[in-house]
Design an enzyme around this catalytic site. Structure first.
Site, PDB file in Angstrom:
ATOM      1  N   TRP A 319      81.455  15.286  11.466  1.00 45.89           N
ATOM      2  CA  TRP A 319      80.544  14.588  10.484  1.00 45.89           C
ATOM      3  C   TRP A 319      80.194  13.151  11.290  1.00 45.89           C
ATOM      4  CZ3 TRP A 319      82.524  10.404   6.436  1.00 45.89           C
ATOM      5  CH2 TRP A 319      83.874  10.053   7.067  1.00 45.89           C
ATOM      6  N   ASP A 320      81.094  12.755  12.242  1.00 46.99           N
ATOM      7  CA  ASP A 320      80.769  11.563  12.999  1.00 46.99           C
ATOM      8  C   ASP A 320      79.445  11.554  13.415  1.00 46.99           C
ATOM      9  OD1 ASP A 320      83.551  12.362  13.117  1.00 46.99           O
ATOM     10  OD2 ASP A 320      83.860  11.537  14.990  1.00 46.99           O
ATOM     11  N   GLU A 461      92.313  11.505   5.751  1.00 48.01           N
ATOM     12  CA  GLU A 461      92.902  13.101   5.752  1.00 48.01           C
ATOM     13  C   GLU A 461      94.313  13.087   5.429  1.00 48.01           C
ATOM     14  OE1 GLU A 461      91.747  13.468   9.918  1.00 48.01           O
ATOM     15  OE2 GLU A 461      90.053  14.545   9.419  1.00 48.01           O
ATOM     16  N   LYS A 562      94.671   7.159   5.966  1.00 48.75           N
ATOM     17  CA  LYS A 562      94.364   6.892   7.355  1.00 48.75           C
ATOM     18  C   LYS A 562      93.054   6.235   7.681  1.00 48.75           C
ATOM     19  CE  LYS A 562      93.012  10.121  11.127  1.00 48.75           C
ATOM     20  NZ  LYS A 562      92.857  11.670  11.485  1.00 48.75           N
ATOM     21  N   GLN A 563      92.116   5.859   6.919  1.00 48.06           N
ATOM     22  CA  GLN A 563      90.678   5.634   7.278  1.00 48.06           C
ATOM     23  C   GLN A 563      89.918   5.220   6.073  1.00 48.06           C
ATOM     24  OE1 GLN A 563      90.036   9.435   9.180  1.00 48.06           O
ATOM     25  NE2 GLN A 563      87.942   9.051   9.047  1.00 48.06           N
TER      26      GLN A 563
HETATM   27  O1  IFM Z   1      86.050  13.231  12.203  1.00 48.38           O
HETATM   28  C1  IFM Z   1      86.940  12.490  12.460  1.00 48.38           C
HETATM   29  C2  IFM Z   1      87.988  12.422  11.264  1.00 48.38           C
HETATM   30  O2  IFM Z   1      87.306  11.634  10.257  1.00 48.38           O
HETATM   31  C3  IFM Z   1      89.077  11.651  11.624  1.00 48.38           C
HETATM   32  N1  IFM Z   1      89.996  12.469  12.830  1.00 48.38           N
HETATM   33  C4  IFM Z   1      88.954  12.454  14.003  1.00 48.38           C
HETATM   34  C5  IFM Z   1      87.653  13.030  13.616  1.00 48.38           C
HETATM   35  C6  IFM Z   1      86.840  13.245  14.975  1.00 48.38           C
HETATM   36  O3  IFM Z   1      86.459  11.975  15.350  1.00 48.38           O
END
Ligand code: IFM
Length: 709
Positions: A319-320, A461, A562-563
C-alpha cells in the site's frame, strides 16, 4: 546553493549494507546498490530488476538480481588490492544525486609505493538498458598492473538461487552472461564492452557463471590508465527495446545524455527551501530516490516497498505506493502515476482470486503484490528469534485496508489530473470490485443498527485480529462513497442493485466517533489494553530483533502501536474533524507510537501541519526525509532482514513539504496554497503539475503565489 552530493570520507566495513542503500543509483528498470566494484555477493551487491520475479523451491518468491557487470578489481605486481580486505590509506565514496553518478577513490599503500583507483558509474537514465563505468588506475611507482573486470553471475540472493541455467561467453568483443530463472524460464542477459585508453594485453576467462577480462599493462609512475565499460541488461520480459549497439556507445556520449535527462527531471521535481540547507538536502535526496525507482517507459509496473535496493520484502508492492509515493509522481510526471495504477488494473484478477480464496467478494489486493497480483506474503511472515520457527502472522489475510489504499490513490490521481478516461481503461471495474469486497466484509449484530468489520489488522500491525479498526472502517466507507459517486457520474443499469447496497453500506458502516476526551479509539477495547509507553515496552525485549507484534509480542497486550493508524486516518480525512480533535489524538497516540515503520513519522508530521503546528511537524518531517541518510533504521522483523531504501518515507516527506508546510490543496479544480512553514524557513519554491499544466509555487514568509508556467 547547496551541492546534492552524498559523501563518505572513510572506509568502515560496518557501513557496507547501509552504503549499499544510500549510495544507490537506478533508472526504474534496475537499481544498482552502492557497493564497491570489487565486492561480490557477500557484500550484498545487486543489480536489482524491477518486476522480474522468481521462486526457488519452497522459498519466498522475490525479485531477481541480474549478473553484475561492474565487478572489477586491481592487481599490482601480482597482488590483489581490494576492500574490505586491504586497509586503505584513504577512501572516499560519493553519490552526486543531482546527476545520478556514483564514484569512489581509494588509495592503498603497497611495498613499492601508493596506488590509486578511481571509479565512476551510472545507471543510464536516457537508455534504460545501459550501465556505464569508468575505472582508472595510477601508481606513484612503475609496476605491472592487471585490471580484472567482468560480469559476475554469482549474485546475491535472499531466497535464491534464481538462475538454474547460466550461459557465459564472448562474441565479437562483447562478453555476456545469461541467467535463466527456474520458475518461469525468464532470461536475464548482461553484455559488456570495454574501451581502454592505453596499450594492454587482454586475456579472457569464462567460468560457470561469469566472464572476465584480465587487462595487463606496464604502468608508468604517475600516469592514469582508464577503462570505460558499457554494459547492457535485458530480459525476456522486456516490453521496450534497447537503443543502439553497445559497441558504438561511448562513455562520455552516454554520460552527456544521462545528465541531460536528470536535469530535465530535476527541472520539475527540485524543491528549494530558503534558510534550511539540511532540510533541502534531505528532501531532494528523497526525491532523488523516487526518481531512481520510477517505472518510466515500463508498462504496468509498480514500485516495491524497498524500491530497487534489493530483494527485501520480496520485491513486492505494498500500500506504500498508493498512500505515500504516488502523490509525488502525480504532481511531477503524472504518466508515471498512471503506470503505477495500470499495475493495479492489470492485477485485478489476482485480487479477485485472493478475495475468493477467503470466501469474500470483489477484489482483495495482495498485501505483498508481485507480478499478476500474486500474493507474495506468507502466513508465516516473521521468524521467531527464540524458536527460529516461522510465526503465524496475519498481514496476508487480515490487512483489508490495502484495497482501499488503491482506490484512494486512484482518486488522488483523477482529482489532480482530470484523467477520467482511466475509468474506462479498467479503473472503474477496480473501484467497483473493491467496493464489493468491503461490502462482503460487513457484519451486523442482531440488535445493532450498524455494520462492523471484524478480525482485522490495521496499519498498526502489532495488534492483530481486532474489531472495527477506525482506519479500516473509514477507508471502507471511502470506497463505498467513491464507487457511488462514480456510478452516479457514469450511470449504467449494470450497477442498479450495487448502488442500493453501497448506499446502505456507506450509511450504516460503524465510524467511530471521538470519545468524551476527544480521542478516537483505534479499535474495539483498545483503551482496555495496558497503558504504557514505548520505552517501557522496549525494555521488555529479551532480544533486540524480537518481533513486537503478533500473538505474544511485547506490544500486543499494550496500547503501544507500531505506526500511525488513527493519526493516518485523521490526516487523510482532515476535513471531517476539527483541529482540536486532531491535536488531542496526536497528543494521545504520539507517546504510544513506536514509529517502528518508516511510514509513520510523515503521517504525524502531516497532521501536525494540519493543526498549524509546523515546529512540531518539523522533526518528524526530517525523520522521514532522512530515513535513508541516517544509520540505524530497522533492519530486522524477527529474523527476517528488512533493510533497504525507504521510498514510502521519501514520498511521505514530499507530501509533508508540499501538502503540509506549503499547504497545497485543491479547491474547485484549482490549486490553492495556504503555507505554514517552520520558523527557520524563509521560503520555498517548487513546481507542480496539475490538470495538465505546470505551475510554479513561490512562498516566502509573507506571500504565496502559484503561477502557471
Ligand atoms: O507497508 C508497510 C507496512 O505498513 C509496515 N511494514 C512495512 C511495510 C512495507 O513498507
Amino acid at each position: 546553493m547547496i551541492d546534492f552530493i552524498l559523501t563518505e570520507k572513510e572506509f568502515d566495513k560496518n557501513n557496507i549494507p547501509w552504503n549499499g542503500n544510500r549510495f544507490l543509483i537506478g533508472n526504474g528498470y534496475f537499481g544498482i546498490r552502492g557497493t564497491l566494484e570489487e565486492y561480490t555477493k557477500e557484500y550484498m551487491c545487486a543489480v536489482n530488476m524491477a518486476g522480474i520475479y522468481d521462486r526457488a523451491g519452497d522459498a519466498w518468491r522475490e525479485t531477481v538480481n541480474a549478473p553484475n557487470p561492474l565487478y572489477t578489481y586491481i592487481k599490482v605486481n601480482g597482488k590483489k588490492y581490494a576492500l574490505p580486505e586491504n586497509e586503505p590509506v584513504s577512501h572516499i565514496q560519493m553519490l552526486d544525486f543531482e546527476n545520478g553518478i556514483h564514484s569512489r577513490k581509494t588509495v592503498w599503500k603497497t611495498e613499492n609505493g601508493e596506488i590509486t583507483i578511481k571509479c565512476e558509474r551510472f545507471a543510464s537514465m536516457s537508455r534504460r538498458h545501459l550501465i556505464a563505468m569508468k575505472y582508472t588506475f595510477s601508481s606513484d611507482f612503475e609496476c605491472d598492473a592487471e585490471i580484472i573486470t567482468g560480469i559476475d553471475g554469482d549474485v546475491w540472493d535472499i531466497n535464491g538461487p534464481h538462475f538454474v541455467n547460466m550461459r557465459t561467453g564472448y562474441d565479437d568483443g562483447v562478453n555476456y552472461v545469461t541467467g535463466v530463472t527456474g520458475e518461469k524460464n525468464i532470461s536475464v542477459t548482461v553484455r559488456d564492452t570495454i574501451n581502454a585508453d592505453f596499450n594492454a594485453a587482454v586475456e579472457s576467462e569464462n567460468t560457470e557463471n561469469g566472464v572476465y577480462r584480465h587487462i595487463f599493462f606496464k604502468a608508468e609512475t604517475g600516469k592514469e590508465y582508464s577503462i570505460e565499460k558499457i554494459a547492457e541488461v535485458t530480459t525476456s520480459e522486456d516490453d521496450f527495446k534497447t537503443q543502439g549497439d553497445i559497441a558504438d556507445i561511448t562513455y562520455y556520449g552516454l554520460k552527456a545524455e544521462h545528465t541531460a535527462e536528470w536535469s530535465r527531471i530535476w527541472d520539475v521535481s527540485k524543491i528549494t527551501i530558503d534558510g534550511d540547507d539540511e532540510a533541502m538536502y534531505a528532501l531532494n535526496y528523497s526525491i532523488y530516490h523516487l526518481n531512481c525507482i520510477a517505472p518510466r517507459e515500463l508498462k504496468g509496473k509498480s514500485i516495491a516497498a524497498r524500491g530497487l535496493s534489493g530483494q527485501v520484502y520480496k520485491g513486492a508492492v505494498f500500500w506504500d505506493t498508493e498512500m505515500f509515493m504516488i502523490d509525488y509522481y502525480i504532481h511531477t510526471e503524472p504518466q508515471i502515476a498512471k503506470t503505477l495504477l495500470q499495475y493495479r488494473i492489470d492485477t485485478l484478477n489476482g485480487a479477485r482470486t485472493k478475495a475468493e480464496e477467503y470466501g469474500l467478494k470483489g477484489a482483495y489486493y495482495a498485501w505483498e503484490s508481485q507480478d499478476g497480483g500474486y500474493e507474495g506474503c506468507s502466513d508465516y511472515n516473521v521468524t521467531d528469534v527464540f524458536t527460529k520457527r516461522p510465526m503465524r502472522t496475519h498481514f496476508r489475510d487480515k490487512q483489508y485496508h490495502v484495497s482501499a489504499a488503491i482506490v484512494y490513490g486512484l482518486m488522488k490521481y483523477i482529482n489532480a489530473t482530470g484523467d477520467y478516461d482511466i475509468l474506462n481503461e479498467g479503473a472503474m471495474d477496480m473501484v467497483v470490485e473493491c467496493a464489493r469486497f468491503y461490502r462482503s466484509l460487513l457484519i451486523k449484530k442482531a440488535d445493532e443498527p450498524y455494520y462492523e468489520i471484524h478480525d482485522v489488522v490495521g496499519p498498526d500491525e502489532y495488534h492483530e485480529r481486532v474489531n472495527n479498526n477506525a482506519y479500516t472502517n473509514r477507508m471502507a466507507k471511502f470506497v463505498f462513497d467513491t464507487a457511488l459517486e462514480l456510478i452516479e457520474k457514469y450511470p449504467s443499469d449494470e450497477y442498479d442493485d450495487l448502488k442500493i447496497m453501497l448506499k446502505d453500506s456507506s450509511e450504516k458502516i460503524f465510524i467511530r466517533k471521538p470519545d468524551e476526551n476527544g480521542i478516537i479509539e483505534q479499535f474495539d477495547s483498545y483503551f482496555k489494553l495496558e497503558d504504557v509507553r514505548v520505552d517501557e515496552v522496549r525494555s521488555r525485549l529479551i532480544d533486540p530483533k524480537e518481533y513486537w507484534g503478533g500473538a505474544y509480542g511485547v506490544a500486543a497486550d499494550t496500547q503501544v502501536i507500531k505506526q500511525a493508524d488513527v493519526v493516518a486516518m485523521l490526516s487523510m480525512f482532515k476535513d471531517d474533524y476539527t483541529s482540536e480533535i486532531m491535536e488531542k489524538n496526536l497528543k494521545y497516540y504520539e507517546p504510544r507510537t513506536e514509529h517502528g515503520s518508516s511510514l509513520s513519522a510523515c503521517m504525524y508530521s502531516l497532521l501536525s501541519c494540519y493543526t498549524n503546528k509546523p515546529e512540531t511537524a518539523y522533526p518528524m518531517f526530517m525523520k522521514s526525509a532522512k530515513a535513508d541518510l541516517i544509520k540505524g533504521g530497522k533492519e530486522w522483523a524477527g529474523l527476517v532482514y528488512i533493510g533497504g531504501t525507504h521510498p514510502a518515507a521519501a514520498g511521505g516527506a514530499w507530501i509533508v513539504a508540499v501538502k503540509g508546510f506549503a499547504g497545497i490543496t485543491e479547491e474547485d479544480g484549482k490549486l490553492i496554497c495556504k503555507p505554514n512553514i517552520p520558523e527557520k524557513w524563509q521560503g520555498m519554491s517548487f513546481k507542480l503539475m496539475y490538470r495538465n499544466k505546470l505551475y510554479a509555487v513561490r512562498i516566502d514568509r509573507e506571500n504565496a503565489a502559484i503561477t502557471e508556467i
